[in-house]
Write a protein that holds these residues in place. Structure first.
Motif, short mmCIF file in Angstrom:
data_model
loop_
_atom_site.label_atom_id
_atom_site.label_comp_id
_atom_site.label_asym_id
_atom_site.label_seq_id
_atom_site.Cartn_x
_atom_site.Cartn_y
_atom_site.Cartn_z
N THR A 81 0.86 -1.19 0.00
CA THR A 81 0.00 0.00 0.00
C THR A 81 0.89 1.24 0.00
O THR A 81 1.39 1.66 1.04
CB THR A 81 -0.92 -0.02 1.23
OG1 THR A 81 -1.70 -1.21 1.19
CG2 THR A 81 -1.84 1.19 1.25
N ARG A 82 1.08 1.82 -1.16
CA ARG A 82 1.95 2.98 -1.29
C ARG A 82 1.35 3.98 -2.28
O ARG A 82 0.44 3.65 -3.06
CB ARG A 82 3.37 2.57 -1.71
CG ARG A 82 3.44 1.60 -2.86
CD ARG A 82 4.83 1.00 -3.02
NE ARG A 82 5.78 1.94 -3.66
CZ ARG A 82 7.08 1.66 -3.83
NH1 ARG A 82 7.58 0.51 -3.41
NH2 ARG A 82 7.87 2.54 -4.41
N TYR A 83 1.90 5.16 -2.25
CA TYR A 83 1.41 6.28 -3.06
C TYR A 83 1.29 5.91 -4.53
O TYR A 83 0.30 6.22 -5.21
CB TYR A 83 2.38 7.45 -2.84
CG TYR A 83 2.22 8.62 -3.76
CD1 TYR A 83 1.18 9.52 -3.61
CD2 TYR A 83 3.16 8.86 -4.77
CE1 TYR A 83 1.06 10.62 -4.45
CE2 TYR A 83 3.06 9.95 -5.60
CZ TYR A 83 1.99 10.83 -5.44
OH TYR A 83 1.88 11.90 -6.27
N THR A 86 -1.96 4.09 -5.81
CA THR A 86 -3.13 4.92 -6.10
C THR A 86 -2.99 5.60 -7.45
O THR A 86 -3.94 5.60 -8.26
CB THR A 86 -3.32 5.95 -4.99
OG1 THR A 86 -3.60 5.27 -3.75
CG2 THR A 86 -4.47 6.90 -5.30
N GLN A 245 -9.51 3.08 -0.42
CA GLN A 245 -8.98 4.02 -1.41
C GLN A 245 -10.10 4.75 -2.14
O GLN A 245 -10.07 5.98 -2.30
CB GLN A 245 -8.10 3.27 -2.42
CG GLN A 245 -7.61 4.17 -3.55
CD GLN A 245 -6.70 3.44 -4.53
OE1 GLN A 245 -5.50 3.45 -4.40
NE2 GLN A 245 -7.30 2.82 -5.54
N HIS A 257 -0.33 6.89 2.88
CA HIS A 257 -0.07 5.46 2.71
C HIS A 257 1.02 5.01 3.68
O HIS A 257 2.02 5.70 3.83
CB HIS A 257 0.37 5.15 1.28
CG HIS A 257 -0.59 5.57 0.22
ND1 HIS A 257 -0.74 6.89 -0.16
CD2 HIS A 257 -1.45 4.86 -0.56
CE1 HIS A 257 -1.66 6.97 -1.13
NE2 HIS A 257 -2.10 5.76 -1.39
#
Length: 634
Positions: A81-83, A86, A245, A257
């Motif tokens: 789950t990281r920038y 998205t 999200q 995140h």
């Protein structure tokens, strides 16, 4: 069908694709913060506006077009789950492509299966190790054309590649994305058998989000503030993470995140980002509670914490009776006690998770009533809801002003829920998936006349509140023919601070048993708190006896909620945790029951054999009232 609940009408249906959320937000208020990120772990969080996020998405969408990613193409994202997750997902939705989430911890065989089953033309990975994993299976993936590595500058490469693609090309692709176009292929956790790819449309993913935002959106914004904030740490590879999200982007919440779900990393991010809303799973909320207790006991304030926790639960229960029309609310003495603990305990507990969290959501599995009341009592109401991958993550929620702890609330507006004669929960509504890809028989097996057969067991009361009682496939049938749902027993066992995980067993056995793992930090504290004085061998034996008795009391407490025939008669404490590294837990933090039973077959056999042939051992008083109680310790 035995029970039925019909919710009120839903919100206006979606008229476009998910990516339009970012473009619409940038058009309405381009300076409004949308995402937060930090260059390093020690850096401050930087906020990106809606206009900046839109421009990033457009640049990546151009790069995807230049790489010949077209509408309907499937692209896997195998990352934490990281920038970048998205940005990439919204860039893919902008050009009409379909996102295929893969857990970054997946094995080589799992990666190969998902990429081949979904027919992915590209995959985005994080690091060199993941590149090697994908590379080792490329020979069986004739459709795979691109492997992009985030840590090697893949996003910059895509931006550079798309520099000469006109904006009009991206805009034209975005405008032809229909609400019923497939947005994501989300694979089931695979607790048994091969994982199945659930086709979720843009409408599926947006439906529950828009309904929640319409009815509950105002509750996530703290008084006096204009915007809520959420720290996303649940894996986007799971539908619950995708739901978080989508909620943040469509609801205008600032989202940060945290890719590392370790206790230390998560605690540091909560305290530095200070979100106003928490999206969590029961295991995390249980862990936070146990950490509160352990820290208090280490500081010599364990008794104070337990009194404060009891007061919090009593206060919340009184409020619940009041809002449901069954009482007048907390009395004067209880309000006085609660106010005292608010100044001395509760605000410190809230400060440990950032100090600004006003409300929370729990999903993935039911949260115990005791924990829900505790959190409400310290000032953080936890909305325990229900959803599943095949329903895009959202089916029920607690009705505002009539929340009932111990249930998962009522059907979201637009959804219908029913309970069949065998106790299985059935769902119908706009969030129900399009079907499993490449698996028509499996699709027909769960979609029956417009209803989704969830595989979950539950009951609906007269007011439409749903209570989850377990999973059909988890039901244990003892050799005497007694059916036992293990979820309630396991939940009560985990409430004991020493117990980290519990799996109830007993299929074709004479009674119910349990495999238990211990919380390492609490165990260390507990051992240190024992006042045993003797030589080392004798001390160790007495310590193990004390631990056996303590776990026995936890088992007795769990048994108090069930009949004698359903009670745990034997248990074994295991030396290792169930986790992803030994294949006993899914990346979405669900235990693989079948794998656990196979892995510990010898220990389970020994546990039951010891019950029948070993001399009777003294047991705690709490267990003595249960027929033929035994405890087996390892």
């Amino acid at each position: 069908m035995r029970d039925f609940a019909l919710a009120p009408p839903t919100v206006s249906p979606l008229a476009c694709g998910l990516a339009d959320s970012i473009f619409d937000a940038a058009a309405v208020d381009p300076t409004r913060p949308m995402l937060a990120r930090r260059p390093t772990l020690s850096s401050a969080w930087d906020e990106l506006t809606a206009a900046e996020v839109r421009d990033e998405v457009v640049d990546l969408a151009k790069g995807l077009v230049a790489s010949r990613i077209s509408p309907g193409h499937r692209v896997a994202i195998m990352a934490r789950t990281r920038y970048e997750w998205t940005l990439l997902s919204y860039a893919l939705w902008t050009v009409g492509a379909e996102v295929v989430p893969i857990y970054p911890t997946s094995s080589r065989d799992q990666v190969e299966w998902v990429l081949r089953d979904a027919g992915c033309v590209a995959v985005v990975v994080e690091d060199e190790q993941a590149v090697m994993t994908v590379g080792s299976v490329c020979g069986s993936l004739p459709l795979l054309r691109h492997v992009w590595q985030l840590d090697a500058g893949a996003l910059n490469d895509l931006r550079e590649r798309g520099r000469f693609i006109p904006l009009a090309t991206v805009e034209s692709l975005r405008r032809i994305v229909l609400p019923d176009s497939t947005a994501a292929i989300s694979y089931t956790s695979g607790t048994t058998g091969r994982a199945l790819g659930c086709a979720l449309s843009h409408r599926n993913l947006a439906s529950a989000c828009d309904t929640l935002l319409s009815g509950w959106g105002h509750t996530v914004i703290p008084p006096g503030e204009q915007q809520a904030s959420v720290l996303a740490f649940l894996p986007f590879s799971h539908v619950y993470g995708l739901l978080v999200q989508t909620l943040c982007i469509r609801g205008g919440m600032v989202m940060a995140h945290e890719p590392d779900m370790s206790e230390d990393a998560l605690s540091a991010s909560l305290c530095s980002f200070r979100p106003t809303y928490l999206c969590a799973v029961p295991s995390l909320l249980e862990k936070i509670y146990k950490n509160f207790l352990r820290v208090a006991q280490e500081a010599g304030r364990g008794a104070l914490f337990e009194r404060a926790a009891d007061t919090a639960r009593d206060f919340a229960a009184a409020l619940e009776r009041q809002r449901l029309g069954g009482g007048s609310g907390p009395g004067f003495d209880l309000r006085l006690q609660h106010a005292l603990f608010e100044r001395t305990v509760y605000r410190k507990l809230r400060a440990a998770i950032g100090g600004r969290v006003m409300r929370a959501t729990s999903g993935g599995s039911p949260l115990s009533r005791e924990l829900t009341l505790f959190y409400e009592g310290i000032g953080i109401y936890v909305n325990d809801g229900y959803g599943l991958t095949e329903a895009a993550g959202g089916v029920t929620a607690q009705p505002l002003g009539r929340e009932l702890s111990g249930t998962v609330g009522q059907a979201l507006p637009g959804n219908e829920i029913a309970v069949a004669e065998d106790g299985e929960i059935l769902v119908r509504g706009p969030s129900v998936f399009q079907g499993y890809i490449n698996a028509d028989a499996a699709t027909h097996g769960v979609l029956r006349g417009g209803w989704l057969a969830t595989g979950d067991l539950g009951r609906i009361d007269a007011q439409g509140y749903l209570t989850i009682t377990g999973r059909k496939k988890d039901i244990i049938v003892t050799s005497s023919g007694k059916n036992v749902a293990p979820a309630a027993l396991e939940q009560r066992l985990r409430m004991h601070p020493l117990i980290h995980q519990a799996v109830v067993v007993g299929d074709n056995r004479p009674c119910v048993g349990a495999l238990i793992t211990l919380d390492p930090k609490f165990l260390a504290y507990w051992r240190g708190s024992l006042s045993l004085q003797s030589d080392m061998p004798s001390r160790e034996a007495r310590e193990e006896n004390a631990l056996r008795e303590e776990i026995g009391r936890a088992v007795a407490a769990a048994n108090s909620a069930v009949s004698r025939s359903e009670s745990i008669r034997v248990f074994r404490v295991l030396p290792e945790q169930f986790d992803m590294s030994n294949g006993l837990m899914t990346p979405s933090m669900k235990l693989r029951r079948d794998a656990i039973v196979r892995h510990y077959a010898f220990e389970i056999d020994a546990m039951y054999q010891a019950r029948t042939r070993a001399p009777r051992q003294p047991v705690p008083d709490e267990l003595s009232s249960w027929d033929e109680s035994d405890n087996v310790f390892r």
